[in-house]
Each structure stands twice: as structure tokens, then as C-alpha cells.
Design a protein around this motif. Structure first.
Motif, mmCIF file in Angstrom:
data_model
loop_
_atom_site.group_PDB
_atom_site.id
_atom_site.type_symbol
_atom_site.label_atom_id
_atom_site.label_comp_id
_atom_site.label_asym_id
_atom_site.label_seq_id
_atom_site.Cartn_x
_atom_site.Cartn_y
_atom_site.Cartn_z
ATOM 1 N N ARG A 82 -75.207 62.095 108.824
ATOM 2 C CA ARG A 82 -75.345 63.556 108.956
ATOM 3 C C ARG A 82 -75.843 64.171 107.650
ATOM 4 N N THR A 85 -79.523 63.489 107.325
ATOM 5 C CA THR A 85 -80.264 64.383 108.214
ATOM 6 C C THR A 85 -80.403 65.773 107.598
ATOM 7 N N LEU A 86 -79.315 66.286 107.052
ATOM 8 C CA LEU A 86 -79.363 67.597 106.394
ATOM 9 C C LEU A 86 -80.291 67.572 105.182
ATOM 10 N N GLU A 88 -82.877 65.704 104.695
ATOM 11 C CA GLU A 88 -84.265 65.702 105.183
ATOM 12 C C GLU A 88 -84.661 67.101 105.663
ATOM 13 N N LYS A 89 -83.774 67.744 106.404
ATOM 14 C CA LYS A 89 -84.063 69.077 106.936
ATOM 15 C C LYS A 89 -84.335 70.077 105.815
ATOM 16 N N TYR A 90 -83.556 69.998 104.744
ATOM 17 C CA TYR A 90 -83.672 70.957 103.646
ATOM 18 C C TYR A 90 -84.346 70.359 102.413
ATOM 19 N N ASP A 92 -87.212 70.730 101.230
ATOM 20 C CA ASP A 92 -88.030 71.684 100.479
ATOM 21 C C ASP A 92 -87.197 72.682 99.683
ATOM 22 N N THR A 93 -85.886 72.700 99.871
ATOM 23 C CA THR A 93 -85.047 73.683 99.174
ATOM 24 C C THR A 93 -84.774 73.279 97.722
ATOM 25 N N THR A 124 -79.786 79.448 102.055
ATOM 26 C CA THR A 124 -80.663 78.845 103.059
ATOM 27 C C THR A 124 -79.905 77.947 104.032
ATOM 28 N N TYR A 125 -78.988 77.135 103.526
ATOM 29 C CA TYR A 125 -78.298 76.142 104.353
ATOM 30 C C TYR A 125 -77.517 76.802 105.485
ATOM 31 N N ARG A 126 -77.440 76.090 106.607
ATOM 32 C CA ARG A 126 -76.697 76.551 107.774
ATOM 33 C C ARG A 126 -75.879 75.394 108.336
ATOM 34 N N SER A 130 -75.327 77.096 113.085
ATOM 35 C CA SER A 130 -76.170 78.107 112.429
ATOM 36 C C SER A 130 -75.385 79.150 111.656
#
Length: 143
Positions: A82, A85-86, A88-90, A92-93, A124-126, A130
Motif C-alpha cells: 500500500r 502504491t501511494l 507511485e501515486k504521489y 510528483d509531490t 496534497t495527500y489523501r 479521499s
């Protein structure tokens, strides 16, 4: 009881009087009577940063103990997946592993108030649902 999540920056800043955030973090923590929660990844990261001072690791250990900070672990395979995955999702942050574990911790303890210096990241993170974070230093919660 009010709870706050605790990120690496404020933890290090609180222990280092020369840190630019020391005063703001100190004011927030000294006036807080609730429960602080963090992760093993945050403690590991903080230990690295305070390790440059001979007394740094001891001060960190004493603070975690005396403040009765609850430390959670997210190193089991499902949590690691998990976190990856997070991250990878973020990317660019960006999001590092310690940040990802704090998102998982927020979901576990249902607390989204975070003492952090990472305004960009935690704005930014959720969560999986969400849910956003409330930045303690910017929200007036410290007063």
C-alpha cells in the motif's frame, strides 16, 4: 482525547534548538496535551537526522518515551504494498516511505490532524476515502 500525527520535521526541529522551525514546533508541542502518534518509519528517519549530534539519538528516545508517543509499524507486506502504491501515486509531490506510513496511520486511527513541516505533501495527500489532512501549524490548532 485530541490526537495529532507527528511527522519527521517537527520531531527533529523540536529537539534541535538551531532548527528554523524549533520555536513554532516547540510552541505547538508545549501547548498540546493530547496523544501524539507516529510511525516506525518516522522514528527511523528522525534518528538519522539527529544522529549527527552525539546526544541526538538519546534525546529522541527520551522524548518519545516521556511524551508517550504511540509508534505504529507499517512494515508488513500488505502495508508495504500500500505504501508503494501511494508513493507511485504521489511521485510528483514527492512522497517518501515515512509520509506513506503516516497516511496509513491516519486511516488506522481516524486522525487527520498532522504536525508537519511538509505543507506541500500533506496538503496534497489523501486517504483511501479521499480525506485530506489538516496541518496543525497552519490551522490555528496550536493556539
Amino acid at each position: 482525547m485530541t490526537s495529532w500525527l507527528l511527522d519527521t520535521g517537527p520531531l527533529v526541529g523540536y529537539l534541535n534548538a538551531a532548527d528554523p522551525a524549533h520555536q513554532d514546533v516547540g510552541d505547538a508541542l508545549d501547548g498540546f496535551s493530547g496523544q501524539l502518534c507516529t510511525t516506525g518509519a518516522v522514528i527511523t528517519e528522525a534518528m538519522h537526522f539527529v544522529g549527527g549530534s552525539p546526544s541526538g539519538p538519546r534525546l529522541l528516545a527520551e522524548f518519545v518515551t516521556t511524551a508517550r508517543i504511540r509508534v505504529f509499524d507499517f512494515a508488513q507486506p500488505a502495508a508495504l504494498r500500500r505504501c508503494a502504491t501511494l508513493m507511485e501515486k504521489y511521485a510528483d509531490t514527492p512522497m517518501d516511505y515515512a509520509d506513506a506510513t503516516l497516511v496509513l496511520l491516519a486511516e488506522r486511527v481516524n486522525c487527520f490532524d498532522i504536525l508537519t513541516l511538509d505543507r506541500r505533501g500533506f496538503s496534497t495527500y489523501r486517504s483511501a476515502e479521499s480525506h485530506g489532512f489538516r496541518l496543525v501549524l497552519d490551522s490555528g490548532l496550536t493556539q
